[in-house]
Design an enzyme around this catalytic site. Structure first.
Site, PDB file in Angstrom:
ATOM      1  N   PHE A  13       8.587 -11.357  -4.268  1.00  0.00           N
ATOM      2  CA  PHE A  13       8.350 -11.409  -2.815  1.00  0.00           C
ATOM      3  C   PHE A  13       6.849 -11.574  -2.501  1.00  0.00           C
ATOM      4  N   ILE A  61       5.789  -8.955 -19.397  1.00  0.00           N
ATOM      5  CA  ILE A  61       4.478  -8.290 -19.587  1.00  0.00           C
ATOM      6  C   ILE A  61       4.555  -7.182 -20.643  1.00  0.00           C
ATOM      7  N   ALA A  84       6.376  -5.944 -11.347  1.00  0.00           N
ATOM      8  CA  ALA A  84       6.829  -4.552 -11.360  1.00  0.00           C
ATOM      9  C   ALA A  84       8.301  -4.502 -11.009  1.00  0.00           C
ATOM     10  N   SER A  86      10.334  -2.779  -8.232  1.00  0.00           N
ATOM     11  CA  SER A  86       9.737  -2.376  -6.954  1.00  0.00           C
ATOM     12  C   SER A  86      10.657  -1.603  -6.002  1.00  0.00           C
ATOM     13  N   THR A 101       8.538  -1.290 -17.384  1.00  0.00           N
ATOM     14  CA  THR A 101       7.802  -2.407 -16.772  1.00  0.00           C
ATOM     15  C   THR A 101       6.495  -1.936 -16.121  1.00  0.00           C
ATOM     16  N   THR A 130       0.727   0.637  -4.518  1.00  0.00           N
ATOM     17  CA  THR A 130       1.474   1.038  -3.323  1.00  0.00           C
ATOM     18  C   THR A 130       0.923   2.316  -2.708  1.00  0.00           C
ATOM     19  N   ASP A 131       1.166   2.492  -1.413  1.00  0.00           N
ATOM     20  CA  ASP A 131       0.760   3.749  -0.751  1.00  0.00           C
ATOM     21  C   ASP A 131       1.645   4.917  -1.181  1.00  0.00           C
ATOM     22  N   TYR A 155       9.863   5.601  -8.959  1.00  0.00           N
ATOM     23  CA  TYR A 155       9.077   4.388  -8.695  1.00  0.00           C
ATOM     24  C   TYR A 155       7.611   4.751  -8.433  1.00  0.00           C
ATOM     25  N   LYS A 159       4.118   3.888 -10.560  1.00  0.00           N
ATOM     26  CA  LYS A 159       2.969   3.152 -10.014  1.00  0.00           C
ATOM     27  C   LYS A 159       1.705   4.023 -10.079  1.00  0.00           C
ATOM     28  N   LEU A 195      14.950  -2.568   3.302  1.00  0.00           N
ATOM     29  CA  LEU A 195      15.503  -2.292   4.634  1.00  0.00           C
ATOM     30  C   LEU A 195      15.591  -3.525   5.548  1.00  0.00           C
ATOM     31  N   ASN A 254      12.675   4.513  11.091  1.00  0.00           N
ATOM     32  CA  ASN A 254      13.669   3.534  10.643  1.00  0.00           C
ATOM     33  C   ASN A 254      14.685   3.195  11.733  1.00  0.00           C
ATOM     34  N   HIS A 289      13.837  11.691  -0.380  1.00  0.00           N
ATOM     35  CA  HIS A 289      13.340  10.667   0.563  1.00  0.00           C
ATOM     36  C   HIS A 289      12.009  11.065   1.208  1.00  0.00           C
TER      37      HIS A 289
HETATM   38  P1  NAD Z   1       9.469  -7.853  -6.267  1.00  0.00           P
HETATM   39  O1  NAD Z   1      10.440  -6.914  -6.864  1.00  0.00           O
HETATM   40  O2  NAD Z   1       9.901  -8.744  -5.156  1.00  0.00           O
HETATM   41  O3  NAD Z   1       8.866  -8.820  -7.404  1.00  0.00           O
HETATM   42  C1  NAD Z   1       8.481  -8.353  -8.665  1.00  0.00           C
HETATM   43  C2  NAD Z   1       8.296  -9.566  -9.563  1.00  0.00           C
HETATM   44  O4  NAD Z   1       7.895  -9.089 -10.872  1.00  0.00           O
HETATM   45  C3  NAD Z   1       9.567 -10.393  -9.771  1.00  0.00           C
HETATM   46  O5  NAD Z   1       9.283 -11.767  -9.652  1.00  0.00           O
HETATM   47  C4  NAD Z   1      10.005 -10.051 -11.194  1.00  0.00           C
HETATM   48  O6  NAD Z   1      10.711 -11.106 -11.831  1.00  0.00           O
HETATM   49  C5  NAD Z   1       8.676  -9.767 -11.852  1.00  0.00           C
HETATM   50  N1  NAD Z   1       8.797  -8.891 -13.024  1.00  0.00           N
HETATM   51  C6  NAD Z   1       9.473  -7.723 -13.088  1.00  0.00           C
HETATM   52  N2  NAD Z   1       9.387  -7.210 -14.340  1.00  0.00           N
HETATM   53  C7  NAD Z   1       8.611  -8.054 -15.065  1.00  0.00           C
HETATM   54  C8  NAD Z   1       8.155  -8.066 -16.400  1.00  0.00           C
HETATM   55  N3  NAD Z   1       8.483  -7.088 -17.262  1.00  0.00           N
HETATM   56  N4  NAD Z   1       7.368  -9.091 -16.810  1.00  0.00           N
HETATM   57  C9  NAD Z   1       7.026 -10.097 -15.953  1.00  0.00           C
HETATM   58  N5  NAD Z   1       7.459 -10.134 -14.675  1.00  0.00           N
HETATM   59  C10 NAD Z   1       8.247  -9.136 -14.224  1.00  0.00           C
HETATM   60  O7  NAD Z   1       8.227  -6.959  -5.848  1.00  0.00           O
HETATM   61  P2  NAD Z   1       7.273  -7.061  -4.573  1.00  0.00           P
HETATM   62  O8  NAD Z   1       7.893  -6.330  -3.450  1.00  0.00           O
HETATM   63  O9  NAD Z   1       6.837  -8.454  -4.402  1.00  0.00           O
HETATM   64  O10 NAD Z   1       6.046  -6.179  -5.100  1.00  0.00           O
HETATM   65  C11 NAD Z   1       5.010  -6.771  -5.894  1.00  0.00           C
HETATM   66  C12 NAD Z   1       4.004  -5.695  -6.261  1.00  0.00           C
HETATM   67  O11 NAD Z   1       3.460  -5.135  -5.071  1.00  0.00           O
HETATM   68  C13 NAD Z   1       4.601  -4.539  -7.038  1.00  0.00           C
HETATM   69  O12 NAD Z   1       3.674  -4.143  -8.009  1.00  0.00           O
HETATM   70  C14 NAD Z   1       4.801  -3.444  -5.996  1.00  0.00           C
HETATM   71  O13 NAD Z   1       4.710  -2.169  -6.580  1.00  0.00           O
HETATM   72  C15 NAD Z   1       3.644  -3.721  -5.063  1.00  0.00           C
HETATM   73  N6  NAD Z   1       3.842  -3.326  -3.657  1.00  0.00           N
HETATM   74  C16 NAD Z   1       4.968  -3.725  -2.978  1.00  0.00           C
HETATM   75  C17 NAD Z   1       5.092  -3.398  -1.621  1.00  0.00           C
HETATM   76  C18 NAD Z   1       6.289  -3.839  -0.810  1.00  0.00           C
HETATM   77  O14 NAD Z   1       6.429  -3.428   0.350  1.00  0.00           O
HETATM   78  N7  NAD Z   1       7.185  -4.674  -1.338  1.00  0.00           N
HETATM   79  C19 NAD Z   1       4.098  -2.660  -0.985  1.00  0.00           C
HETATM   80  C20 NAD Z   1       2.980  -2.253  -1.729  1.00  0.00           C
HETATM   81  C21 NAD Z   1       2.859  -2.606  -3.062  1.00  0.00           C
HETATM   82  O1  DAU Z   2       5.277   1.750   0.971  1.00  0.00           O
HETATM   83  C1  DAU Z   2       5.267   0.685   0.081  1.00  0.00           C
HETATM   84  C2  DAU Z   2       6.616   0.549  -0.606  1.00  0.00           C
HETATM   85  O2  DAU Z   2       7.533   0.087   0.383  1.00  0.00           O
HETATM   86  C3  DAU Z   2       6.587  -0.382  -1.805  1.00  0.00           C
HETATM   87  O3  DAU Z   2       5.733   0.134  -2.787  1.00  0.00           O
HETATM   88  C4  DAU Z   2       7.997  -0.579  -2.376  1.00  0.00           C
HETATM   89  O4  DAU Z   2       7.973  -1.519  -3.429  1.00  0.00           O
HETATM   90  C5  DAU Z   2       8.886  -1.100  -1.256  1.00  0.00           C
HETATM   91  O5  DAU Z   2      10.214  -1.246  -1.715  1.00  0.00           O
HETATM   92  C6  DAU Z   2       8.858  -0.153  -0.049  1.00  0.00           C
HETATM   93  O6  DAU Z   2       9.498   1.113  -0.367  1.00  0.00           O
HETATM   94  P1  DAU Z   2      10.463   1.848   0.685  1.00  0.00           P
HETATM   95  O7  DAU Z   2      11.375   2.734  -0.061  1.00  0.00           O
HETATM   96  O8  DAU Z   2       9.693   2.421   1.813  1.00  0.00           O
HETATM   97  O9  DAU Z   2      11.253   0.555   1.267  1.00  0.00           O
HETATM   98  P2  DAU Z   2      12.794   0.296   1.595  1.00  0.00           P
HETATM   99  O10 DAU Z   2      12.856  -1.011   2.311  1.00  0.00           O
HETATM  100  O11 DAU Z   2      13.680   0.501   0.419  1.00  0.00           O
HETATM  101  O12 DAU Z   2      13.129   1.449   2.651  1.00  0.00           O
HETATM  102  C7  DAU Z   2      12.416   1.560   3.862  1.00  0.00           C
HETATM  103  C8  DAU Z   2      12.959   2.768   4.600  1.00  0.00           C
HETATM  104  O13 DAU Z   2      14.301   2.489   5.034  1.00  0.00           O
HETATM  105  C9  DAU Z   2      13.054   4.006   3.754  1.00  0.00           C
HETATM  106  O14 DAU Z   2      12.772   5.145   4.578  1.00  0.00           O
HETATM  107  C10 DAU Z   2      14.518   4.060   3.306  1.00  0.00           C
HETATM  108  C11 DAU Z   2      15.236   3.427   4.477  1.00  0.00           C
HETATM  109  N1  DAU Z   2      16.453   2.656   4.153  1.00  0.00           N
HETATM  110  C12 DAU Z   2      16.380   1.715   3.170  1.00  0.00           C
HETATM  111  C13 DAU Z   2      17.472   0.965   2.841  1.00  0.00           C
HETATM  112  C14 DAU Z   2      17.403  -0.057   1.733  1.00  0.00           C
HETATM  113  C15 DAU Z   2      17.616   2.851   4.881  1.00  0.00           C
HETATM  114  O15 DAU Z   2      17.677   3.697   5.807  1.00  0.00           O
HETATM  115  N2  DAU Z   2      18.702   2.108   4.560  1.00  0.00           N
HETATM  116  C16 DAU Z   2      18.700   1.168   3.570  1.00  0.00           C
HETATM  117  O16 DAU Z   2      19.740   0.519   3.327  1.00  0.00           O
END
Ligand code: NAD
Ligand code: DAU
Length: 349
Positions: A13, A61, A84, A86, A101, A130-131, A155, A159, A195, A254, A289
């Site tokens: 993503f 990796i 990662a 995630s 991972t 991540t925060d 998770y 991290k 979400l 939420n 949670h």
């Molecule tokens: P994601 O799950 O969408 O993507 C992760 C990617 O890493 C995928 O393309 C997957 O194929 C790849 N991957 C997983 N394991 C691997 C491995 N062993 N070797 C090589 N590639 C591998 O994750 P995202 O939401 O895009 O998050 C990216 C980074 O940002 C993560 O490190 C996550 O902790 C961090 N982050 C995410 C959020 C968020 O809201 N999504 C917020 C803050 C930080």
């Molecule tokens: O804060 C950064 C993080 O945000 C990243 O590091 C993570 O990779 C990313 O997945 C995200 O984590 P959250 O757990 O906060 O995100 P998620 O979208 O899974 O959930 C957001 C909120 O919504 C959380 O309070 C849980 C709630 N939730 C989530 C899902 C999937 C629901 O109520 N229903 C759901 O079906």
């Protein structure tokens, strides 16, 4: 001259937005290393895949030998590490994959970099974090860069551990590094287990909208392209050994967010206003949670001039439009293993 940079997790993503941004800048030669797990999707990069400055390599990796060879073949000036596991819910059902991972994979990269960059200058290892490493807030306060680590899910513990390893390599081996800790992202290419994209998918298909607990948990949402812009800025102008918090100054409970999304989508779909809200189903809460996340991103603003560019409602509209215009993408990723996981996960509730 183009700088040679390795981006890990670039098919995911956030990574896909980072890769596109770096390619479009015209300043970089990018190698995107990704294992293509369920979350990695090369469709996310179709528009830039033939760019002469872009190369995709499928790999893990955690595979030490392969990673060491990669660093022998390429003289990378920088690494931006996003690969990662995630998703917090998956970390609760399968923590070992996250340790493998997120911890072992990060250390494997650090080891290769440490050897490859011996005696070389102007290099940088950027860990995208991540925060959630800071734990959970009560009603008041914000996460700052000096907030002590207090991760509470498998998770976030993985991290936090990888952040510690990055700093330990910086301290022990003088590895030049920078870390950023970002709040919740949303936008195009978001896998529909999180979400916002899950709710969009379910509203579209008139399926139940599973809200955990009472929906009172708070997250601080940032449009993914604003995160990618922050990453570019920090990679280019941040100081070695520093941490930067990134966030949207945009806290939502939420349940309020789900209501807003229902209303936006009812309008766009021509539904009777309020009809999608009837799909909301309160389900068993996530184990452990975290109540509230909120980022103080003032350091990044004051030192590097970054601020979010989009208002939340504008960002959500753009996101919903993207999902409407990319139904094939959504159909592809919601078939196969994803549905298996989803069904098992939700029938257990
Ligand atoms: P994601 O799950 O969408 O993507 C992760 C990617 O890493 C995928 O393309 C997957 O194929 C790849 N991957 C997983 N394991 C691997 C491995 N062993 N070797 C090589 N590639 C591998 O994750 P995202 O939401 O895009 O998050 C990216 C980074 O940002 C993560 O490190 C996550 O902790 C961090 N982050 C995410 C959020 C968020 O809201 N999504 C917020 C803050 C930080
Ligand atoms: O804060 C950064 C993080 O945000 C990243 O590091 C993570 O990779 C990313 O997945 C995200 O984590 P959250 O757990 O906060 O995100 P998620 O979208 O899974 O959930 C957001 C909120 O919504 C959380 O309070 C849980 C709630 N939730 C989530 C899902 C999937 C629901 O109520 N229903 C759901 O079906």
């Amino acid at each position: 001259m183009h700088k040679n940079v390795l981006i890990t997790g670039g098919a995911g993503f956030i990574g896909s937005h980072v890769v596109r941004r770096f390619i479009k800048s015209g300043n970089y030669q990018i190698v995107n290393l990704d294992k293509l797990t369920y979350a990695g999707n090369l469709e996310n990069l179709r528009d830039i895949e033939n760019d002469p400055n872009y190369e995709f390599i499928k790999g893990d990796i955690c595979d030490f030998d392969f990673i060491n060879e990669l660093f022998k073949k390429h003289d990378f000036h920088g690494v931006i590490h996003l690969a990662a596991e995630s998703h917090v819910d998956r970390s609760i059902t399968n923590p070992m994959e996250f340790i493998q991972t997120n911890v072992v994979g990060t250390v494997s990269l650090l080891n290769a970099v440490k050897e490859a960059w011996k005696g070389k200058e102007n290099r940088r290892f950027y860990h995208v974090s991540t925060d959630e490493v800071y734990g959970s807030l009560g009603e008041e306060g914000l996460f700052k860069e000096i907030t002590p680590y207090d991760p509470k899910s498998p998770y976030s513990a993985s991290k936090a551990s990888s952040d510690h390893f990055v700093r330990a390599y910086g301290n022990t081996y003088d590895l030049p590094y920078v870390i950023s800790n970002c709040s919740n992202n949303y936008g195009p290419n978001h896998f529909p287990e999180k979400l916002i994209p899950l709710m969009i998918h379910n509203i579209r298909n008139k399926k139940p909208l599973p809200v955990y607990g009472k929906g009172e948990n708070v997250r601080d949402w940032l449009y993914v392209e604003d995160h990618a812009r922050a990453i570019e800025l920090i990679f280019e102008k941040g100081k070695n050994g520093e941490t930067y918090n990134i966030g949207g100054f945009n806290e939502w409970k939420n349940i309020d967010l789900v209501h807003l999304l229902c209303d936006i989508m009812d309008r766009k779909l021509g539904n009777e206003q309020g009809s999608s809200r009837e799909l909301i189903t309160f389900v068993k809460d996530r184990a452990g949670h975290d109540l509230r996340y909120a980022i103080d991103a003032s350091k990044l603003n004051e030192e590097l001039g970054w601020e979010p560019s989009l208002q939340f409602k504008e960002g959500l509209e753009k996101t919903v439009d993207w999902f409407f215009n990319n139904e094939q993408w959504l159909n592809d990723v919601t078939s196969g293993d994803y549905m298996k996981y989803y069904d098992e996960h939700y029938t257990n509730r």
